[in-house]
Design a protein around this motif. Structure first.
Motif, short mmCIF file in Angstrom:
data_model
loop_
_atom_site.label_atom_id
_atom_site.label_comp_id
_atom_site.label_asym_id
_atom_site.label_seq_id
_atom_site.Cartn_x
_atom_site.Cartn_y
_atom_site.Cartn_z
N THR A 213 -144.12 47.16 -43.68
CA THR A 213 -144.92 48.14 -42.96
C THR A 213 -146.15 48.52 -43.79
O THR A 213 -146.44 47.89 -44.81
CB THR A 213 -144.06 49.38 -42.60
N ILE A 214 -146.85 49.53 -43.35
CA ILE A 214 -148.03 50.03 -44.06
C ILE A 214 -147.61 51.24 -44.89
O ILE A 214 -147.04 52.19 -44.34
CB ILE A 214 -149.14 50.43 -43.08
N ASN A 215 -147.91 51.22 -46.15
CA ASN A 215 -147.60 52.33 -47.04
C ASN A 215 -148.60 53.46 -46.77
O ASN A 215 -149.80 53.25 -46.76
CB ASN A 215 -147.70 51.85 -48.49
N TYR A 216 -148.09 54.67 -46.57
CA TYR A 216 -148.97 55.82 -46.32
C TYR A 216 -150.01 55.99 -47.41
O TYR A 216 -151.15 56.35 -47.16
CB TYR A 216 -148.18 57.12 -46.23
N GLU A 217 -149.59 55.75 -48.64
CA GLU A 217 -150.50 55.93 -49.78
C GLU A 217 -151.69 54.97 -49.69
O GLU A 217 -152.79 55.31 -50.13
CB GLU A 217 -149.76 55.75 -51.10
N THR A 218 -151.50 53.80 -49.11
CA THR A 218 -152.60 52.85 -48.94
C THR A 218 -153.69 53.44 -48.05
O THR A 218 -154.88 53.27 -48.32
CB THR A 218 -152.07 51.54 -48.31
N VAL A 219 -153.29 54.16 -47.02
CA VAL A 219 -154.25 54.81 -46.12
C VAL A 219 -155.00 55.90 -46.88
O VAL A 219 -156.23 55.99 -46.80
CB VAL A 219 -153.53 55.39 -44.88
N ALA A 220 -154.27 56.73 -47.62
CA ALA A 220 -154.90 57.80 -48.39
C ALA A 220 -155.85 57.23 -49.44
O ALA A 220 -156.97 57.74 -49.63
CB ALA A 220 -153.84 58.66 -49.05
N GLU A 221 -155.44 56.16 -50.11
CA GLU A 221 -156.30 55.53 -51.13
C GLU A 221 -157.58 55.00 -50.51
O GLU A 221 -158.65 55.09 -51.11
CB GLU A 221 -155.55 54.41 -51.84
N ALA A 222 -157.49 54.44 -49.31
CA ALA A 222 -158.68 53.91 -48.64
C ALA A 222 -159.67 55.04 -48.34
O ALA A 222 -160.88 54.88 -48.54
CB ALA A 222 -158.28 53.17 -47.36
N ALA A 223 -159.17 56.17 -47.87
CA ALA A 223 -160.05 57.31 -47.59
C ALA A 223 -160.70 57.82 -48.87
O ALA A 223 -161.90 58.10 -48.90
CB ALA A 223 -159.26 58.43 -46.90
#
Length: 126
Positions: free
Chosen positions: A60-70
């Protein structure tokens, strides 16, 4: 015996991963008073994935990956428009081929008086 008997096999019709209320400090805005200072953005991201069994984090997609991208977009420097920030974040999320659709909503609290928060929402899909 299950309290919810299933007469038919079940199938997964949708899978979404989301991050809600992520606060990021960013240089953002087009007005003179917005230059050279950070402002809070409140970001919501919903990613639609192809339905499939999820057993491990790698599935799946790691939530932290989304936060890191932002945070990475904010770290790149001043962005004129919230819409531009949202577009960049949606595109960054879609770099993962498992993401079929990215919905990014950004609020900019304090940018407009007498409202909770103005902002924008963008949806990109493959």
């Amino acid at each position: 015996m299950s309290p919810f008997p299933a007469d038919e096999p079940l199938r997964c019709e949708g899978l979404s991963v989301f991050v809600r209320g992520l606060e990021v400090q960013a240089g953002i805005g087009v007005y003179d008073h917005e230059q050279g200072r950070l402002q809070t953005l409140v970001i919501d991201v919903t990613l639609e994935l192809e339905p499939r069994p999820i057993e491990r984090l790698a599935d799946t997609i790691n939530y932290e990956t989304v936060a890191e991208a932002a945070r990475a977009i904010a770290a790149e420097g001043h962005v004129g428009l919230v819409e531009t920030f949202a577009d960049r974040l949606a595109r960054a999320c879609l770099e993962d081929r498992r993401v079929m659709r990215a919905r990014v909503r950004i609020e900019k609290p304090g940018a407009l008086s007498a409202v909770i928060a103005p902002g924008c929402e963008i949806v990109l899909a493959r």
